[in-house]
Design a protein around this motif. Structure first.
Motif, mmCIF file in Angstrom:
data_model
loop_
_atom_site.group_PDB
_atom_site.id
_atom_site.type_symbol
_atom_site.label_atom_id
_atom_site.label_comp_id
_atom_site.label_asym_id
_atom_site.label_seq_id
_atom_site.Cartn_x
_atom_site.Cartn_y
_atom_site.Cartn_z
ATOM 1 N N ILE A 130 5.487 -7.812 -17.510
ATOM 2 C CA ILE A 130 4.059 -7.692 -17.226
ATOM 3 C C ILE A 130 3.893 -7.341 -15.750
ATOM 4 N N PRO A 131 3.086 -6.329 -15.440
ATOM 5 C CA PRO A 131 2.881 -5.973 -14.028
ATOM 6 C C PRO A 131 2.240 -7.127 -13.262
ATOM 7 N N GLU A 132 2.656 -7.268 -12.010
ATOM 8 C CA GLU A 132 2.170 -8.386 -11.199
ATOM 9 C C GLU A 132 1.178 -7.959 -10.129
ATOM 10 N N THR A 133 1.152 -6.681 -9.771
ATOM 11 C CA THR A 133 0.236 -6.221 -8.719
ATOM 12 C C THR A 133 -0.728 -5.198 -9.295
ATOM 13 N N ASP A 134 -1.826 -5.003 -8.580
ATOM 14 C CA ASP A 134 -2.801 -3.995 -9.005
ATOM 15 C C ASP A 134 -2.173 -2.612 -9.036
ATOM 16 N N GLU A 135 -1.273 -2.346 -8.095
ATOM 17 C CA GLU A 135 -0.609 -1.039 -8.042
ATOM 18 C C GLU A 135 0.249 -0.815 -9.289
ATOM 19 N N GLU A 136 0.973 -1.859 -9.718
ATOM 20 C CA GLU A 136 1.796 -1.742 -10.923
ATOM 21 C C GLU A 136 0.919 -1.539 -12.161
ATOM 22 N N ILE A 137 -0.191 -2.250 -12.224
ATOM 23 C CA ILE A 137 -1.114 -2.107 -13.351
ATOM 24 C C ILE A 137 -1.656 -0.681 -13.395
ATOM 25 N N GLU A 138 -2.073 -0.181 -12.237
ATOM 26 C CA GLU A 138 -2.625 1.168 -12.169
ATOM 27 C C GLU A 138 -1.577 2.220 -12.551
ATOM 28 N N LEU A 139 -0.351 2.020 -12.109
ATOM 29 C CA LEU A 139 0.725 2.946 -12.450
ATOM 30 C C LEU A 139 0.970 2.959 -13.961
ATOM 31 N N ASN A 140 0.970 1.777 -14.577
ATOM 32 C CA ASN A 140 1.158 1.693 -16.028
ATOM 33 C C ASN A 140 0.008 2.372 -16.770
ATOM 34 N N GLU A 141 -1.219 2.140 -16.315
ATOM 35 C CA GLU A 141 -2.372 2.779 -16.948
ATOM 36 C C GLU A 141 -2.277 4.291 -16.826
ATOM 37 N N LYS A 142 -1.850 4.755 -15.661
ATOM 38 C CA LYS A 142 -1.723 6.190 -15.442
ATOM 39 C C LYS A 142 -0.680 6.792 -16.387
ATOM 40 N N LYS A 143 0.449 6.104 -16.558
ATOM 41 C CA LYS A 143 1.484 6.583 -17.487
ATOM 42 C C LYS A 143 0.939 6.662 -18.905
ATOM 43 N N ARG A 144 0.207 5.625 -19.313
ATOM 44 C CA ARG A 144 -0.362 5.610 -20.663
ATOM 45 C C ARG A 144 -1.421 6.708 -20.810
ATOM 46 N N ALA A 145 -2.205 6.933 -19.768
ATOM 47 C CA ALA A 145 -3.224 7.994 -19.820
ATOM 48 C C ALA A 145 -2.553 9.358 -19.947
ATOM 49 N N GLU A 146 -1.456 9.549 -19.224
ATOM 50 C CA GLU A 146 -0.728 10.817 -19.311
ATOM 51 C C GLU A 146 -0.157 11.034 -20.706
ATOM 52 N N ALA A 147 0.076 9.918 -21.426
ATOM 53 C CA ALA A 147 0.567 9.997 -22.806
ATOM 54 C C ALA A 147 -0.597 10.081 -23.801
ATOM 55 N N ASN A 148 -1.813 10.259 -23.270
ATOM 56 C CA ASN A 148 -3.037 10.382 -24.079
ATOM 57 C C ASN A 148 -3.349 9.140 -24.909
ATOM 58 N N ASP A 149 -3.131 7.986 -24.335
ATOM 59 C CA ASP A 149 -3.532 6.725 -24.951
ATOM 60 C C ASP A 149 -5.038 6.572 -24.700
ATOM 61 N N PRO A 150 -5.867 6.565 -25.767
ATOM 62 C CA PRO A 150 -7.323 6.518 -25.562
ATOM 63 C C PRO A 150 -7.799 5.313 -24.759
ATOM 64 N N LEU A 151 -7.215 4.151 -24.997
ATOM 65 C CA LEU A 151 -7.631 2.964 -24.247
ATOM 66 C C LEU A 151 -7.294 3.119 -22.767
ATOM 67 N N ALA A 152 -6.116 3.651 -22.471
ATOM 68 C CA ALA A 152 -5.734 3.860 -21.076
ATOM 69 C C ALA A 152 -6.646 4.897 -20.420
ATOM 70 N N LEU A 153 -6.984 5.955 -21.131
ATOM 71 C CA LEU A 153 -7.912 6.961 -20.586
ATOM 72 C C LEU A 153 -9.255 6.312 -20.254
#
Length: 175
Positions: free
Chosen positions: A31-54
């Motif tokens: 589980i990400p521990e920092t805001d930067e890690e969370i944002e990076l994970n969301e960005k990866k999921r968005a790049e994979a076209n995950d609707p929730l991440a977008l």
């Protein structure tokens, strides 16, 4: 992907009892521990076209004042059926926050969110219909929103019942 709260809770308990690091129930990564890690994970999921991440990335962009990019993310997520994105777009177009007010887009996105099960969108459709004088339609929307657990709709129906606008059967249907 959705996992019920009970399954997620059971997994968290298992990891805690075994002294294991907390991991994502889907990908098994820590589980990400920092805001930067969370944002990076969301960005990866968005790049994979995950609707929730977008949708989430769009919300982050909107909160930072980048409305144009937020709308792009939300539109893409909405095309994939993300009801939260539809609701956010309805607010943008209904309030003119980040884009010009557009009644047609406002109603379209509000209806899509409501059809998808978004209780606040359903309640807002009730308000929209009530403002147009369509009380019967408004009451139906309020009943659906109340059945979805939206307390504001229950209060609207209760007040309308007291005022004699809603009959006993319709009020009972919401409880």
């Amino acid at each position: 992907k959705l996992v019920c709260d009970g399954c997620e809770h059971a997994n968290d308990l298992r990891e805690e009892e075994a002294g294991l690091p907390m991991r994502c129930i889907f990908c098994r990564q820590p589980i990400p521990e920092t805001d930067e890690e969370i944002e990076l994970n969301e960005k990866k999921r968005a790049e994979a076209n995950d609707p929730l991440a977008l949708y989430q990335v769009g919300g982050n962009r909107f909160n930072r004042g980048d409305s144009a990019t937020a709308i792009e993310y939300w539109e893409k997520a909405a095309e994939m059926g993300e009801i939260g994105a539809h609701y956010s777009l309805s607010r943008v177009y209904g309030e003119g926050r980040g884009a010009e007010m557009d009644r047609n887009k406002f109603v379209y996105h509000l209806e899509q969110a409501a059809i998808g099960g978004h209780p606040i969108a359903r309640d807002s459709l009730g308000e929209w219909e009530e403002a147009k004088g369509n009380i019967d339609k408004a009451v139906k929307h309020y009943i659906i929103a109340a059945n979805l657990g939206y307390d504001a709709s229950i209060e609207r129906l209760k007040n309308s019942y007291v005022e004699g606008v809603v009959n006993k059967e319709d009020f009972a249907a919401a409880l």
